[in-house]
Design a protein around this motif. Structure first.
Motif, short mmCIF file in Angstrom:
data_model
loop_
_atom_site.label_atom_id
_atom_site.label_comp_id
_atom_site.label_asym_id
_atom_site.label_seq_id
_atom_site.Cartn_x
_atom_site.Cartn_y
_atom_site.Cartn_z
N ASP A 97 0.84 -1.18 0.00
CA ASP A 97 0.00 0.00 0.00
C ASP A 97 0.89 1.24 0.00
O ASP A 97 2.10 1.17 0.15
CB ASP A 97 -0.97 0.00 1.19
N MET A 98 0.28 2.41 -0.19
CA MET A 98 1.05 3.64 -0.34
C MET A 98 1.90 3.93 0.89
O MET A 98 3.00 4.48 0.78
CB MET A 98 0.11 4.81 -0.61
N GLN B 153 1.54 9.45 -7.13
CA GLN B 153 0.23 9.17 -6.54
C GLN B 153 -0.77 8.94 -7.67
O GLN B 153 -0.98 9.81 -8.50
CB GLN B 153 -0.23 10.36 -5.69
N ARG C 192 -4.01 8.84 -9.88
CA ARG C 192 -5.25 9.60 -9.94
C ARG C 192 -6.37 8.72 -10.49
O ARG C 192 -6.20 7.52 -10.68
CB ARG C 192 -5.05 10.84 -10.82
N LEU D 272 -0.66 2.50 -10.07
CA LEU D 272 0.75 2.65 -9.77
C LEU D 272 1.38 1.26 -9.85
O LEU D 272 0.99 0.35 -9.13
CB LEU D 272 0.97 3.25 -8.38
N ALA E 147 -0.71 0.44 -5.99
CA ALA E 147 -1.71 1.42 -5.57
C ALA E 147 -2.60 1.69 -6.77
O ALA E 147 -2.21 1.45 -7.91
CB ALA E 147 -1.07 2.71 -5.07
N GLY F 7 -5.96 4.35 -8.40
CA GLY F 7 -6.89 5.46 -8.26
C GLY F 7 -8.31 4.98 -8.41
O GLY F 7 -8.59 3.79 -8.55
#
Length: 225
Positions: A60-61, A93, A95, A100, A140, A142
Motif C-alpha cells: 500500500d502507499m 500518486q 489519480r 501505480l 496502488a 486510483g
C-alpha cells in the motif's frame, strides 16, 4: 561480456531481451551490443541489475518509499549510455483511472536505442522517460480501477518502463495470472507477428510466406505461429 557502466547501480527489476534474443531468459547484467550501420551502441547498466524477486506481497502507499529511480533520456545520441542517465524522483500518486505499477521485468529492444537517438521524430522536451514494455504488479490504484487488486500482475506497453515505479492508465493494463518474464516477449514482438500475419496479411492454412530476419524476436514468433 564486459561488466561496464555504473557498476553499483541496482534496480529491482530484471531486463528481458525482447528483440533479437526474445527467447532468452532474463539477465542480471544489462549489456547489449546493438549493431546499427557503422555504429555500436553499448547498453550497460552493470551487474546486479536485479535486487529482488516477485513475492506476491501486497503493497500500500504507506509502505512505499518516498523516492524511486528511473532511467531517462537526457540528450539525443546514438550512444545509449551518453543519451541516458539515472535520476531520483518523488513517489507518484495514482489519480482517477490510473494504476501505480512496480516494475519487475522490462523489455529491451532496438526501439529503445532508436528512440534515444531521435530516430522516431522530433522530441519537444528533454529529459523524457524511456522503455516501451514490461510486467509488474499493482501497488496502488486510483478511482475507477476496482477490477485490479493490490498485488495484481499486469503487462503493459508504455513509454515509462525503465523505472522502478510508474503510473499506468488502467485502459492500457493487461491483467496476468502471475508475474513472469515470459509475458514481456509476447508484447511488442508477439503482437507484431500476430497482427501482421492474422490481421494484416490474413494468412490462410496452406499458404507459404517468407519471414525475413527470422532469428529476431518478431521473426521467431512469426515462424512458430
Amino acid at each position: 561480456m564486459r561488466a561496464g557502466g555504473i557498476s553499483s547501480l541496482l534496480l529491482p527489476f530484471r531486463a528481458v531481451i525482447c528483440d533479437s534474443h526474445s527467447l532468452l531468459p532474463s539477465v542480471d547484467i544489462l549489456e547489449i551490443w546493438v549493431m546499427g550501420g557503422a555504429s555500436k551502441l553499448l547498453m550497460s547498466y552493470a551487474p546486479g541489475f536485479v535486487t529482488s524477486e516477485y513475492t506476491g506481497d501486497s503493497i500500500d502507499m504507506a509502505s512505499l518509499p518516498l523516492n524511486f529511480r528511473k532511467i531517462v533520456v537526457s540528450a539525443l545520441s546514438s550512444n545509449f549510455r551518453e543519451a541516458t542517465k539515472l535520476v531520483n524522483v518523488s513517489m507518484l500518486q495514482p489519480r482517477e483511472g490510473e494504476l501505480l505499477i512496480k516494475n519487475r521485468y522490462v523489455g529491451i529492444n532496438a526501439s529503445d536505442v532508436n528512440f534515444s537517438a531521435g530516430r522516431y521524430g522530433p522530441v519537444n522536451q528533454l529529459p523524457i522517460d524511456i522503455g516501451f514494455e514490461g510486467v509488474g504488479e499493482v501497488v496502488a490504484r486510483g478511482g475507477g480501477c476496482e477490477h485490479f487488486q493490490i498485488g495484481s500482475a499486469v503487462a503493459f506497453m508504455s513509454g515509462h518502463a525503465f523505472s522502478e515505479y510508474m503510473l499506468l492508465p488502467v485502459k492500457y493494463a493487461i491483467l496476468l495470472p502471475e508475474v513472469q518474464p515470459e509475458y514481456v516477449s509476447l508484447l511488442a514482438s508477439g503482437l507484431t507477428a500476430a497482427i501482421s500475419l492474422e490481421k494484416i496479411g490474413e494468412i490462410k492454412a496452406g499458404e507459404n510466406i517468407l519471414v525475413t530476419a527470422a532469428a529476431g524476436g518478431t521473426g521467431q514468433f512469426a515462424g512458430s505461429m
